[in-house]
Design an enzyme around this catalytic site. Sequence first.
Site, short mmCIF file in Angstrom:
data_model
loop_
_atom_site.label_atom_id
_atom_site.label_comp_id
_atom_site.label_asym_id
_atom_site.label_seq_id
_atom_site.Cartn_x
_atom_site.Cartn_y
_atom_site.Cartn_z
CD GLU A 13 -2.35 5.10 4.97
OE1 GLU A 13 -1.77 5.11 6.19
OE2 GLU A 13 -2.57 5.96 4.62
CB SER B 14 -0.92 -0.06 1.25
OG SER B 14 -1.31 1.21 1.66
CE1 TYR C 68 -4.05 -1.63 5.71
CE2 TYR C 68 -2.97 0.43 5.06
CZ TYR C 68 -3.53 -0.92 4.68
OH TYR C 68 -3.81 -1.04 3.32
#
Length: 325
Positions: A127, A125, A149
């Site tokens: 992220e 990701s 996460y």
Amino acid sequence: MAQKRALITGITGQDGSYLAEFLLAKNYKVFGLTRRTSTPNYERIKHIEDKIELIPGDLLDQQSLTSAVEYSNPDEIYNLAAQSFVATSWSQPVLTGEFTALGATRMLEALRQVKPKAKFYQASSSEMFGKVVETPQTEKTPFHPRSPYGVAKVYGHWITINYRESYDLFAVSGILFNHESPRRGLEFVTRKISNGVARIKLGLSKNIALGNLDAKRDWGFAGDYVEAMWLMLQQDNPGDYVIATGTNHSVEEFVKAAFEAIGEGSWKKYVKISKEFMRPAEVDFLIGDAAKAQKILGWKPKVSFKQLVKMMVDSDIELLKKNSK
Ligand code: NAP
Ligand code: G4F
């Protein structure tokens, strides 16, 4: 040629459902891992349920993953399952680590022990870039995750590379920027907005409560992104790829475009800012450079930001109308 076989973890999720459709259209035999719930949550795959085979299993349970690989005997494994909601990762950090980080190791172990020749895709990701150190972000940009996460995904990314290097597996990591669709979970900001705007249009709500409107994301369409996952596994050599549109927009711009999609020019009176939706640490700005994917995979996004917003708002209006009948 023998029919190809694919195992998808996370098949009940947004990406899993699009990927299953995509692989069925390519004549794959598709297996999906599903965890036990007290009521089935097959909403996103109900239209293809008779064409796929579901196997019970959980990312927390090594034996079930090993059995799923044995049973499905896959040529390709797509590890899409995760606790994928960033906000929840602060309230359930350990669980997020178990699912999103160690879950990837468990899947890789199942692959290594049962079917080391299968090709493996890990859903990494944007992220992971978090507090970005360069713009746009590429495969070479260092990571600075900003949530439990994001930290878990960094682990998943590196364990995939480590297994590739340690055991000579065809294991790849797709670093996907945000991708959305009418099948997006209602808690994610884009779907929360499209659903909220649809409710306002139909007179079912008066406003939408949101957090940080300034955050910027590189938003694409999930249907386009699953093709990139597949392309990564069709290469002769394993490699990691950034998948993104190369444009970004703020949450505020998404809100504005969503109201424009229903012909409403003034959005401000409908939006309430609520502290409840602010995060302990924010990812302010993401924009990806997918040049490597374009060059090697021949991949390009097809759906524009404006088309995506309109698709989501229109779909939510239709869904609400259907459900109210
Ligand atoms: P999603 O809609 O939240 O789907 C997550 C899937 O994982 C669901 O099928 C869920 O099953 C399953 N799952 C969760 N915990 C599990 C467990 N313990 N055992 C087995 N299955 C479990 O996510 P998505 O948007 O499709 O994203 C797919 C993957 O890509 C995720 O790994 C996500 O982190 C990653 N990713 C997404 C984006 C994006 O913008 N969408 C961007 C980059 C990376 P239930 O239905 O039972 O909950
Ligand atoms: O839609 P979001 O919750 O997605 P986020 O945090 O970017 O994560 C998604 O994309 C990642 C890829 O970069 C995936 F890996 C991950 O699994 C997931 O799919 O939030 C987007 C932005 C954030 O900056 C958030 O603070 O929207 C801001 N926001 C503002 N108000 C809100 C809200 N987010 C949510 N969920 N709800 C709000 O009310």
